[in-house]
Design a protein around this motif. Structure first.
Motif, mmCIF file in Angstrom:
data_model
loop_
_atom_site.group_PDB
_atom_site.id
_atom_site.type_symbol
_atom_site.label_atom_id
_atom_site.label_comp_id
_atom_site.label_asym_id
_atom_site.label_seq_id
_atom_site.Cartn_x
_atom_site.Cartn_y
_atom_site.Cartn_z
ATOM 1 N N UNK A 1 51.020 116.452 67.101
ATOM 2 C CA UNK A 1 49.731 115.863 67.438
ATOM 3 C C UNK A 1 49.666 114.441 66.859
ATOM 4 N N UNK A 2 49.077 113.526 67.615
ATOM 5 C CA UNK A 2 48.992 112.128 67.196
ATOM 6 C C UNK A 2 47.550 111.615 67.289
ATOM 7 N N UNK A 3 47.148 110.862 66.256
ATOM 8 C CA UNK A 3 45.911 110.088 66.292
ATOM 9 C C UNK A 3 46.230 108.711 66.853
ATOM 10 N N UNK A 4 45.456 108.262 67.823
ATOM 11 C CA UNK A 4 45.656 106.937 68.418
ATOM 12 C C UNK A 4 44.341 106.174 68.345
ATOM 13 N N UNK A 5 44.378 104.967 67.787
ATOM 14 C CA UNK A 5 43.201 104.113 67.670
ATOM 15 C C UNK A 5 43.529 102.764 68.322
ATOM 16 N N UNK A 6 42.645 102.317 69.201
ATOM 17 C CA UNK A 6 42.905 101.053 69.898
ATOM 18 C C UNK A 6 41.632 100.234 69.987
ATOM 19 N N UNK A 7 41.789 98.912 69.999
ATOM 20 C CA UNK A 7 40.628 98.032 70.133
ATOM 21 C C UNK A 7 41.046 96.757 70.838
ATOM 22 N N UNK A 8 40.046 96.039 71.370
ATOM 23 C CA UNK A 8 40.324 94.778 72.032
ATOM 24 C C UNK A 8 39.062 94.146 72.571
ATOM 25 N N UNK A 9 39.154 92.892 72.968
ATOM 26 C CA UNK A 9 38.000 92.151 73.493
ATOM 27 C C UNK A 9 38.291 91.658 74.906
ATOM 28 N N UNK A 10 38.958 92.486 75.672
ATOM 29 C CA UNK A 10 39.358 92.096 77.016
ATOM 30 C C UNK A 10 38.194 91.978 77.975
ATOM 31 N N UNK A 11 38.494 91.569 79.199
ATOM 32 C CA UNK A 11 37.451 91.286 80.194
ATOM 33 C C UNK A 11 37.489 92.278 81.342
ATOM 34 N N UNK A 12 37.627 93.570 81.018
ATOM 35 C CA UNK A 12 37.566 94.583 82.064
ATOM 36 C C UNK A 12 36.177 94.607 82.683
ATOM 37 N N UNK A 13 36.098 95.077 83.921
ATOM 38 C CA UNK A 13 34.828 95.147 84.627
ATOM 39 C C UNK A 13 33.909 96.169 83.976
#
Length: 612
Positions: free
Chosen positions: A385-397
């Protein structure tokens, strides 16, 4: 020089353990099958040799070579004899292995023990060898028989793969298992007690284990419907107090044994009371304290004691109770898989397409060199089992969903968690989730819509969750479910699902199917109470199905016109293998049959009682 069967103080029945010599190791070719016959004889094409090589430990190890042909039924084995002192005991075997070359898939090979004296094949726990990109330690447990000292350790090719691979093995150790003892202490767990005579009040309680006792803290909250009579609350489901122990401060003969302190009241005054067992109950508790005008006389807290309760008032609970079946001294596993598997990625990301990996550009730390800045994917080296954390300031719709993908999966499901929703353009995202992945599979983060580049503030963190590496042969495996079943009642057997979990040690029951978590001998009990219009000789039935095959059943015929039939079944000593599936199925030839609405009349219980 004679062989000294001890390695660092641990008994070891494997003399040729590390490739310095081949010793008693031999190859075999049994009849093709997922399990061996006896692990000896035949003319195998695969080879097992001792070699000079420093890939695992020191300068030697063993090399197993399988060619690009289906070699199911082949393997290698080691004959060993145990001391009389180890008859009827749990033994442990461990070794290290490395997939050296070729294409090895999960479960291509497996571990078995053959009892030569009794001509019986034993499936240890666990037994399937997984694929991995690093050196792995594999440990199994099995129980010897009371009348045999002669055994054979077998590593068996059970798959029909026609792909070539080589595996290096080292550091074989087989002997009595080591036990670590200590006191069990757990983190607090929130639970909902059964409240009696408390109106529509609620509870916010948690419990944790401390050795042989359970500690309970929290509050009871008076609702708009006020308490009527002496109010009580229960222990967590499945626990019963143990007043028979010779524990200081706990006396079985005291019907109102004190176990803690409660405080409650309002701004006009707060009161303190002892928390006591409710008469001679093993599960329920109530408060005993001074009356509103202290006279030296205690009274049970009820509608008007120690005050007339009002909505919103609280009672604070702090108590400690010895529990039946718990001991302050417990056996712990020393085989938790505690290696660190993690990656910290950052540096921003280029623009990305819908449902394609978001590619972060800079690897900060990566314990296993598993992340690619070209593909944006983390290739799993160690399954789990894996914990995944992600972040960003992209310009998705607006309305974009960011999710974790395993092996390129873009279809919604339990192993493709959504970690963030971007409600407006340029909002950015941040979130985390858990997934399960096998060695060789990939993990990445994706968006349901295309997006622009992410600045250097964006990060991706991946960490494997550590936990026990196996289910021990000595570990308790059990489950109990009850409640009004769901399912179709007809004149043929159909799967019935029990809705209420009482206990499930390995979370193995889902959708009416119990998947056996480890091999062993099991006892299974179940019961239905089936309503309907029964004529003479109409039947009600219950059956245990194993892998979809009707294996054990019980039916009862109506002796005349009746409105219900009780259908119980209880079977002991059922040999089951890891991964086999158990379903409990119901049958009725009555007119318009239904499950009785009394939930306690229906249950399913399974318990491992011994080794396979």
């Amino acid at each position: 020089m004679s062989f000294d069967p001890t390695i660092q103080g641990t008994k070891n029945y494997i003399e040729a353990r590390d490739g310095t010599k081949l010793g008693l190791w031999t190859t075999y070719a049994d009849a093709a099958g997922t399990s061996p016959v006896d692990g000896t004889g035949g003319s195998p094409a695969s080879t097992f040799v001792a070699q000079t090589d420093s890939a695992i430990r020191k300068n030697t190890n063993f090399l197993w070579t399988k060619t690009a042909v289906n070699r199911q039924g082949e393997g290698f084995s080691y004959a060993f004899s145990i001391d009389n002192a180890d008859k009827g005991k749990v033994l442990q075997c461990s070794f290290e292995y490395l997939i050296a070359s070729g294409t090895y898939a999960d479960n291509d090979m497996s571990v078995w023990i053959y009892d030569v004296t009794n001509a019986v094949l034993i499936q240890p726990a666990p037994y399937l060898i997984k694929n991995s990109g690093i050196i792995e330690k594999f440990a199994v447990e099995f129980q010897t028989s009371s009348n045999s000292t002669s055994y054979r350790l077998i590593i068996h090719t059970g798959s029909t793969s026609a792909l070539a691979y080589t595996v290096k093995f080292d550091n074989f150790i087989l002997g009595p298992e080591s036990k670590l003892y200590g006191s069990a202490v757990t983190d607090p767990i929130v639970y909902t007690p059964i409240l009696s005579n408390f109106g529509n009040g609620t509870a916010a309680l948690s419990y944790n284990r401390v050795g042989s006792r359970v500690k309970i803290k929290g509050t009871l909250i008076v609702g708009s419907s006020l308490p009527i009579g002496v109010f009580q609350f229960s222990l967590p489901s499945g626990l019963s107090a143990d007043y028979t122990t010779n524990t200081v401060g706990f006396i079985n003969t005291d019907a109102y044994q004190r176990v803690g302190i409660a405080t409650g009241g309002s701004g006009a005054g707060y009161y303190t009371a002892a928390i006591v067992r409710a008469n001679t109950s093993m599960t329920n508790f109530q408060m005993e304290g001074a009356t509103t005008t202290y006279t030296g006389v205690e009274a049970s807290w009820d509608t008007t004691h120690p005050l007339t309760w009002a909505a919103g008032q609280t009672i604070t609970i702090d108590m400690e109770v010895p529990i039946q079946g718990w001991s302050s001294s417990q056996v712990f596993s020393s085989d938790a898989d505690v290696r660190v598997v993690a990656a910290l990625i950052g540096g921003g990301a280029a623009s990305y397409s819908a449902n394609s990996p978001i590619i972060y550009s800079t690897v900060g730390l990566d314990t296993h060199g598993a992340y690619s800045t070209v593909s944006g994917q983390y290739t799993v080296k160690v399954p789990g089992f894996y914990n995944v954390n992600a972040s960003g300031d992209g310009t998705s719709a607006a309305g974009s969903f960011f999710y974790i993908s395993v092996n390129g999966n873009t279809t919604a499901g339990y192993n493709r968690p959504v970690i963030a929703i971007q409600e407006v353009v340029n909002q950015g995202f941040s979130g985390s989730g858990k997934v399960y992945a096998l060695a060789g599979q990939t993990i990445d983060v994706r968006s349901t819509n295309l997006g622009g580049s992410i600045s250097s503030f964006g990060t991706l963190q991946i960490e494997r969750i550590s936990g026990p590496s196996q289910i021990a042969a000595s570990e308790s495996v059990s489950a109990l479910y009850r409640g009004i079943p769901t399912g179709t009642l007809t004149s043929s057997y159909n799967t019935s699902t029990f809705p209420t979990r009482v206990k499930d040690s390995h979370n193995a029951y889902l959708g009416g199917i119990y998947t056996v978590p480890t091999s062993g001998v099991y006892s299974i009990s179940a019961q239905f109470l089936i309503n309907g219009t029964y004529a003479l000789n109409n039947l009600g039935g219950i059956a245990i199905f194993i892998d979809g095959v009707q294996s054990y059943d019980f039916s009862i015929a109506a002796g005349g016109v009746v409105s219900y039939l009780q259908c119980p079944i209880s079977i002991n000593s059922i040999p089951l293998l890891t991964g086999q599936q158990i379903t409990i199925r119901s049958y009725s030839s009555a007119t318009t049959p239904t499950f009785n609405s009394t939930g306690t009349s229906h249950f399913f219980s399974i318990n491992r009682t011994g080794q396979y």
